[in-house]
Design a protein around this motif. Structure first.
Motif, PDB file in Angstrom:
ATOM      1  N   ILE A  20       0.452  -1.230  -0.435  1.00  0.00           N
ATOM      2  CA  ILE A  20      -0.215   0.005   0.180  1.00  0.00           C
ATOM      3  C   ILE A  20       0.847   0.721  -0.744  1.00  0.00           C
ATOM      4  CG2 ILE A  20      -1.780   1.022   1.463  1.00  0.00           C
ATOM      5  CD1 ILE A  20      -2.575  -1.391   1.658  1.00  0.00           C
ATOM      6  N   CYS A  21       2.267   1.277   0.855  1.00  0.00           N
ATOM      7  CA  CYS A  21       2.937   2.471   0.874  1.00  0.00           C
ATOM      8  C   CYS A  21       2.841   2.454  -0.517  1.00  0.00           C
ATOM      9  CB  CYS A  21       3.529   1.772   2.639  1.00  0.00           C
ATOM     10  SG  CYS A  21       3.286   2.266   4.192  1.00  0.00           S
ATOM     11  N   LEU A  22       4.000   1.459  -0.478  1.00  0.00           N
ATOM     12  CA  LEU A  22       4.949   1.700  -2.261  1.00  0.00           C
ATOM     13  C   LEU A  22       3.840   2.056  -3.516  1.00  0.00           C
ATOM     14  CD1 LEU A  22       7.399  -1.628  -2.906  1.00  0.00           C
ATOM     15  CD2 LEU A  22       7.732   0.838  -2.633  1.00  0.00           C
ATOM     16  N   GLY A  23       2.578   2.298  -3.409  1.00  0.00           N
ATOM     17  CA  GLY A  23       1.412   2.268  -4.550  1.00  0.00           C
ATOM     18  C   GLY A  23       1.635   3.565  -4.323  1.00  0.00           C
ATOM     19  N   LEU A  24       0.896   4.527  -2.922  1.00  0.00           N
ATOM     20  CA  LEU A  24       0.876   5.588  -2.245  1.00  0.00           C
ATOM     21  C   LEU A  24       2.338   6.322  -3.036  1.00  0.00           C
ATOM     22  CD1 LEU A  24      -0.935   7.949  -1.248  1.00  0.00           C
ATOM     23  CD2 LEU A  24       0.125   6.965   0.713  1.00  0.00           C
ATOM     24  N   PHE A  25       2.986   6.107  -2.836  1.00  0.00           N
ATOM     25  CA  PHE A  25       4.494   6.757  -2.545  1.00  0.00           C
ATOM     26  C   PHE A  25       4.135   7.033  -3.984  1.00  0.00           C
ATOM     27  CE2 PHE A  25       5.157   6.060   1.934  1.00  0.00           C
ATOM     28  CZ  PHE A  25       5.560   7.807   2.056  1.00  0.00           C
ATOM     29  N   SER A  26       4.669   5.709  -4.812  1.00  0.00           N
ATOM     30  CA  SER A  26       4.497   5.841  -6.749  1.00  0.00           C
ATOM     31  C   SER A  26       3.618   6.748  -7.341  1.00  0.00           C
ATOM     32  CB  SER A  26       3.998   4.203  -7.041  1.00  0.00           C
ATOM     33  OG  SER A  26       4.278   3.284  -6.441  1.00  0.00           O
ATOM     34  N   ILE A  27       2.634   6.385  -6.551  1.00  0.00           N
ATOM     35  CA  ILE A  27       1.239   7.770  -7.753  1.00  0.00           C
ATOM     36  C   ILE A  27       2.219   9.117  -7.100  1.00  0.00           C
ATOM     37  CG2 ILE A  27      -0.968   8.511  -7.669  1.00  0.00           C
ATOM     38  CD1 ILE A  27      -1.701   6.056  -6.577  1.00  0.00           C
ATOM     39  N   LEU A  28       2.270   9.877  -5.861  1.00  0.00           N
ATOM     40  CA  LEU A  28       2.010  11.106  -5.203  1.00  0.00           C
ATOM     41  C   LEU A  28       3.856  12.100  -6.297  1.00  0.00           C
ATOM     42  CD1 LEU A  28       2.245  10.868  -1.059  1.00  0.00           C
ATOM     43  CD2 LEU A  28       0.783  11.770  -3.424  1.00  0.00           C
ATOM     44  N   PHE A  29       5.174   9.923  -6.208  1.00  0.00           N
ATOM     45  CA  PHE A  29       6.100  10.083  -7.225  1.00  0.00           C
ATOM     46  C   PHE A  29       5.901  10.582  -8.344  1.00  0.00           C
ATOM     47  CE2 PHE A  29       9.108   8.913  -9.912  1.00  0.00           C
ATOM     48  CZ  PHE A  29      10.963  10.108  -8.690  1.00  0.00           C
ATOM     49  N   PHE A  30       5.241  10.159  -9.137  1.00  0.00           N
ATOM     50  CA  PHE A  30       4.273  10.419 -10.817  1.00  0.00           C
ATOM     51  C   PHE A  30       3.721  11.967 -10.285  1.00  0.00           C
ATOM     52  CE2 PHE A  30       0.879  10.205 -14.064  1.00  0.00           C
ATOM     53  CZ  PHE A  30       2.370  10.043 -14.983  1.00  0.00           C
TER      54      PHE A  30
END
Length: 283
Positions: A20-30
Motif C-alpha cells: 500500500i505504501c509503495l503504491g501511494l508513494f509511486s502515485i505521489l512521485f509520478f
C-alpha cells in the motif's frame, strides 16, 4: 506451529502495508515528477490565460477554499449536533436504528448522486443558481455523514466516569455535555471536521452541477457567483479542453497543488489534535 502461524500472519500484514505504501508513494512521485515543473509564483497567484494553456490557477485555489469552508460551515454544526443527540440524548430503539442506517447509507452514496440532488434542490428548486452557495450546501450534505459518524465515535469514547463525576457535582445534563464531554471529545470532533473538509476540497462531481465554472478569471464577489475549483479544473484540462496535450504540465501541477492542500489540512488536524490532547492531559 503457533509461532509459525503468528510469523506468517505478521508477514502478510507487513507485506500488505508495504504494498500500500509503495503504491501511494509511486502515485505521489509520478504526480510530483510531472507537475513540479509547472509550480512557480505566477502559477499560484495569476489566473489562466490563452485558453488555459498558460497562466496560473489562483481563481481555482480561491474557489476551492470558498467551497470547502462553506461546506464545513454548513455541515459541522449540524453534524456535531446530530452526533450529540444520538450519543447523549437518544434512547436505543427502532427510530435511532433507522437513523443510523440512513447515515451509513448516505455515506455510501456516490458523489454524482449528491451533485444531481444539489442541482435539483439548490440550483433549480430554491433558485440559488450555479453558485458558491449551491456548491457549498451540496458538499455540506456530502460530508455530513462523515462528521456525524466520527463525532459520535469521539463522544462515545469519553469515559462514562466523566459524566458521573459532573452529575455528582450538581451539573445538569447540558452543562455536563457542554463543559465536560465536548472538550474531552473535541480532538476527535476536530478530526472529523478536517476529514470532511479534505473530502470536500477534492470532490468534482457535486460541484460540476452546482458551482464550478469552466473558465472565469475574476474572483467571486458574492456567494451567488460561480467559481473555478481545483478538482474541476483538472477535469476540464484533462478531458474537455481544446489543448489537452499542451496542458499536461498544468494538469499535473494543479493535481500537485490539490494534494498539497489536502495534506496541509490533514497535517493541521494532527497538530491541533495533539495540542488539544496535551491541554486536556495537563488539566
Amino acid at each position: 506451529m503457533r509461532k509459525i502461524k503468528q510469523f506468517f500472519a505478521f508477514f502478510l500484514i507487513h507485506l500488505a502495508t508495504i504494498i500500500i505504501c509503495l503504491g501511494l508513494f509511486s502515485i505521489l512521485f509520478f504526480i510530483f515528477k510531472n507537475g513540479i515543473s509547472a509550480i512557480n509564483f505566477d502559477f499560484l497567484t495569476k489566473p489562466p490565460i490563452e485558453a488555459m494553456t498558460k497562466g496560473g490557477i489562483f481563481p481555482a485555489i480561491v474557489g476551492t477554499f470558498y467551497l470547502s469552508l462553506g461546506a464545513i460551515a454548513f455541515a459541522f454544526p449540524l453534524g456535531v449536533g446530530t452526533a450529540i443527540y444520538l450519543s447523549e440524548y437518544a434512547k436505543e430503539g427502532k427510530i435511532v436504528h433507522i437513523i443510523r442506517i440512513g447515515i451509513n447509507n448516505l455515506a455510501g452514496v456516490p458523489s454524482i448522486v449528491f451533485g444531481l440532488f444539489g442541482l435539483a434542490l439548490f440550483v433549480v428548486y430554491l433558485k440559488f443558481g450555479s453558485s458558491i452557495l449551491s456548491g457549498s450546501l451540496t458538499l455540506g450534505v456530502l460530508i455530513l455523514p462523515i462528521i456525524i459518524q466520527a463525532s459520535e465515535e469521539a463522544l462515545k469514547a469519553v469515559p462514562q466516569s466523566y459524566r458521573e463525576a459532573s452529575y455528582a457535582l450538581g451539573a445538569t445534563k447540558w452543562q455536563t455535555i457542554f463543559r465536560v464531554v465536548l472538550p474531552a471529545a473535541f480532538p476527535g470532533i476536530l478530526t472529523s471536521a478536517i476529514l470532511g473538509l479534505s473530502r470536500a476540497a477534492g470532490e468534482t462531481a457535486p460541484i460540476m452541477f452546482t458551482a464550478a465554472a469552466f473558465y472565469t478569471p475574476r474572483l467571486p464577489h458574492s456567494i451567488f457567483d460561480e467559481v473555478m475549483a481545483l478538482p474541476y479544473h483538472i477535469y476540464v484540462l484533462a478531458t474537455a479542453g481544446t489543448h489537452i496535450e499542451e496542458t499536461k504540465a498544468i494538469q499535473y501541477g494543479t493535481a500537485l497543488v490539490l494534494i498539497s492542500l489536502v495534506f496541509v489540512l490533514n497535517l493541521g488536524a494532527i497538530i491541533l489534535r495533539i495540542r488539544f490532547r496535551k491541554k486536556l492531559g495537563a488539566r
